[in-house]
Enzyme design. Sequence first.
Site, PDB file in Angstrom:
ATOM      1  CG  HIS A  27      17.886  37.657   0.568  1.00 47.17           C
ATOM      2  ND1 HIS A  27      16.571  37.794   1.863  1.00 47.17           N
ATOM      3  CD2 HIS A  27      18.310  38.379   0.707  1.00 47.17           C
ATOM      4  CE1 HIS A  27      17.438  39.267   2.346  1.00 47.17           C
ATOM      5  NE2 HIS A  27      17.971  39.379   1.595  1.00 47.17           N
ATOM      6  CG  ASP A  87      14.614  35.483   2.400  1.00 50.14           C
ATOM      7  OD1 ASP A  87      15.489  35.260   3.502  1.00 50.14           O
ATOM      8  OD2 ASP A  87      14.494  36.300   2.233  1.00 50.14           O
ATOM      9  CG  MET A 124      14.862  41.694  -6.877  1.00 53.78           C
ATOM     10  SD  MET A 124      15.245  41.298  -5.477  1.00 53.78           S
ATOM     11  CE  MET A 124      13.861  42.298  -4.848  1.00 53.78           C
ATOM     12  CD  GLU A 132      17.862  47.601  -1.097  1.00 60.89           C
ATOM     13  OE1 GLU A 132      17.739  46.499  -1.822  1.00 60.89           O
ATOM     14  OE2 GLU A 132      17.403  48.365   0.024  1.00 60.89           O
ATOM     15  CE  LYS A 191      19.784  50.469   5.566  1.00 57.60           C
ATOM     16  NZ  LYS A 191      19.693  49.406   6.624  1.00 57.60           N
ATOM     17  CD  GLU A 203      15.220  50.130   2.132  1.00 58.67           C
ATOM     18  OE1 GLU A 203      15.236  48.965   1.466  1.00 58.67           O
ATOM     19  OE2 GLU A 203      14.847  49.634   2.743  1.00 58.67           O
ATOM     20  CG  HIS A 224      18.151  52.651   2.034  1.00 59.72           C
ATOM     21  ND1 HIS A 224      18.428  51.178   1.206  1.00 59.72           N
ATOM     22  CD2 HIS A 224      17.377  51.616   3.481  1.00 59.72           C
ATOM     23  CE1 HIS A 224      18.571  49.974   1.852  1.00 59.72           C
ATOM     24  NE2 HIS A 224      17.621  50.013   3.658  1.00 59.72           N
ATOM     25  CG  ASP A 231      14.060  47.529  -2.150  1.00 65.63           C
ATOM     26  OD1 ASP A 231      13.732  46.989  -3.347  1.00 65.63           O
ATOM     27  OD2 ASP A 231      15.084  46.835  -1.195  1.00 65.63           O
ATOM     28  CG  ASP A 238      16.648  49.679   8.403  1.00 63.49           C
ATOM     29  OD1 ASP A 238      15.623  50.508   7.556  1.00 63.49           O
ATOM     30  OD2 ASP A 238      17.394  48.652   7.768  1.00 63.49           O
ATOM     31  CG  ASP A 255      12.789  48.157   6.459  1.00 64.32           C
ATOM     32  OD1 ASP A 255      13.500  49.045   5.465  1.00 64.32           O
ATOM     33  OD2 ASP A 255      13.840  47.094   6.937  1.00 64.32           O
ATOM     34  CG  ASP A 298      12.892  45.656   1.518  1.00 62.14           C
ATOM     35  OD1 ASP A 298      13.371  44.863   2.735  1.00 62.14           O
ATOM     36  OD2 ASP A 298      14.391  46.051   1.626  1.00 62.14           O
TER      37      ASP A 298
HETATM   38  C1  GLT Z   1      17.575  43.791   4.350  1.00 64.55           C
HETATM   39  C2  GLT Z   1      17.752  45.298   3.938  1.00 64.55           C
HETATM   40  C3  GLT Z   1      16.696  45.182   2.479  1.00 64.55           C
HETATM   41  C4  GLT Z   1      17.429  44.337   1.412  1.00 64.55           C
HETATM   42  C5  GLT Z   1      16.539  43.341   2.105  1.00 64.55           C
HETATM   43  C6  GLT Z   1      17.927  43.204   0.236  1.00 64.55           C
HETATM   44  S1  GLT Z   1      17.562  42.507   3.175  1.00 64.55           S
HETATM   45  O1  GLT Z   1      15.932  43.948   4.875  1.00 64.55           O
HETATM   46  O2  GLT Z   1      17.960  46.374   5.278  1.00 64.55           O
HETATM   47  O3  GLT Z   1      17.242  47.152   3.069  1.00 64.55           O
HETATM   48  O4  GLT Z   1      16.902  45.204   0.287  1.00 64.55           O
HETATM   49  O5  GLT Z   1      19.550  41.898   0.582  1.00 64.55           O
HETATM   50 MN    MN Z   2      15.863  47.161   0.669  1.00 66.49          MN
HETATM   51 MN    MN Z   3      15.822  48.668   4.514  1.00 62.84          MN
END
Ligand code: GLT
Ligand code: MN
Ligand code: MN
Length: 379
Positions: free
Chosen positions: A59, A62, A93, A186, A188, A222, A225, A250, A260, A262, A292
């Site tokens: 980002h 970041d 990216m 993206e 979600k 993702e 998501h 992702d 969430d 991750d 991600d």
């Molecule tokens: C954030 C989110 C991710 C996104 C990122 C990009 S930031 O951590 O949970 O899924 O891909 O903005």
């Molecule tokens: Mn993501």
């Molecule tokens: Mn995510």
Amino acid sequence: MSDNYNHLIPQAADRFTFGLWTVGNRGRDPFGDAVRPPLSPIDAVRELSRLGAQGVTLHDNDLVPMEASQEQRNQIVRDFKMALEDYHMQVPMVTVNLFYDPVFKDGAFTSSAPWVRRFAIDKAKRAMDLGVELGAGIFVLWGGREGAEVEASKDPRDALKWYREGINALTEHILTQGYSMRIALEPKPNEPRSDIYLPTVGSMLAFIHTLSHPELVGVNPEVAHAKMAGLNPVHEVAQAIDQGKLFHIDLNDQRIARFDQDLRFGSDDIKGTFYLVKLLEDSDYQGPRHFDAHAYRTEDVAGVWDFARGSMRSYLAYREKVRQFYQDQEIQGALRRIQDLNREKSGMEDESALNWWRERGYAYEELDQLVTELLLGLR
Ligand code: GLT
Ligand code: MN
Ligand code: MN
């Protein structure tokens, strides 16, 4: 984790990338503070290069703190580019942070306030400029704050109109600047908002066709998501591929009906991950395999690098399983028998053919067991 499996050693050609925010994740959650020290972007580049990644993603903030002066920004970017060169790393990216600053608490592109919308668009344009400077061809947009809790507060049709105006302004920027950059949206379904607009790949794809330059816009699905929405990530990604819209991906993991998470790629849903890797490898998707996710909150710095190493190693292990799937005589034999059965009775239209189709078994139990045993290492 040392072994003789050379095929599990990541190479640049595997195109593995990590967000700076993934290995840089300090383990904060809504109930607890950071458990790990900050990681500088340059240290992340060095360590990920050492582990075999091809690049990093980021980002805007970041790398460049929100409050940096133009001069500080330029110095940071110069130093970072030097590190990329030193460690042979790329930035395929970049994305923009439109969710952390309180100014975006009721949305960025979909804020009801024209001032906030304009600010968000300008910030995204500057993030694109940064991306071009770093050589990125993909600009990801995750509208984390583009959503609502109080439905009475705004008409969702207005929100979608403003969202569209925002993306249109960004494609306009690409065209007027002559950038060779494409945007990947993206989806979600929720978190951090109660409901996020355009929650799935399917809704994003439909939205893209309403934009002024749909050819410049695709999706960044993702895994987690899709699972949070109760969907099958393999089918989500397949639809994106079918539409020529898989611009980026992702990779991570997620248990359903949870927050969430991750989770590290391929760490939870072994069969689902296998079919996702199979889909990516069978398709002509040439883009990055972008992780991600983040290390568990229990981990120290060493655990973060175990996480990064494990993500790539697992992808390669799943890819090896895909190769075995195609080489396995029994699996291929079972598939052939199924295909042969599918061709039965073609040309016949009488009652006996109809009944044959009603009564036939498909032998998917046998096939599924074979794949399960392959994944369990029994084959
Ligand atoms: C954030 C989110 C991710 C996104 C990122 C990009 S930031 O951590 O949970 O899924 O891909 O903005
Ligand atoms: Mn993501
Ligand atoms: Mn995510």
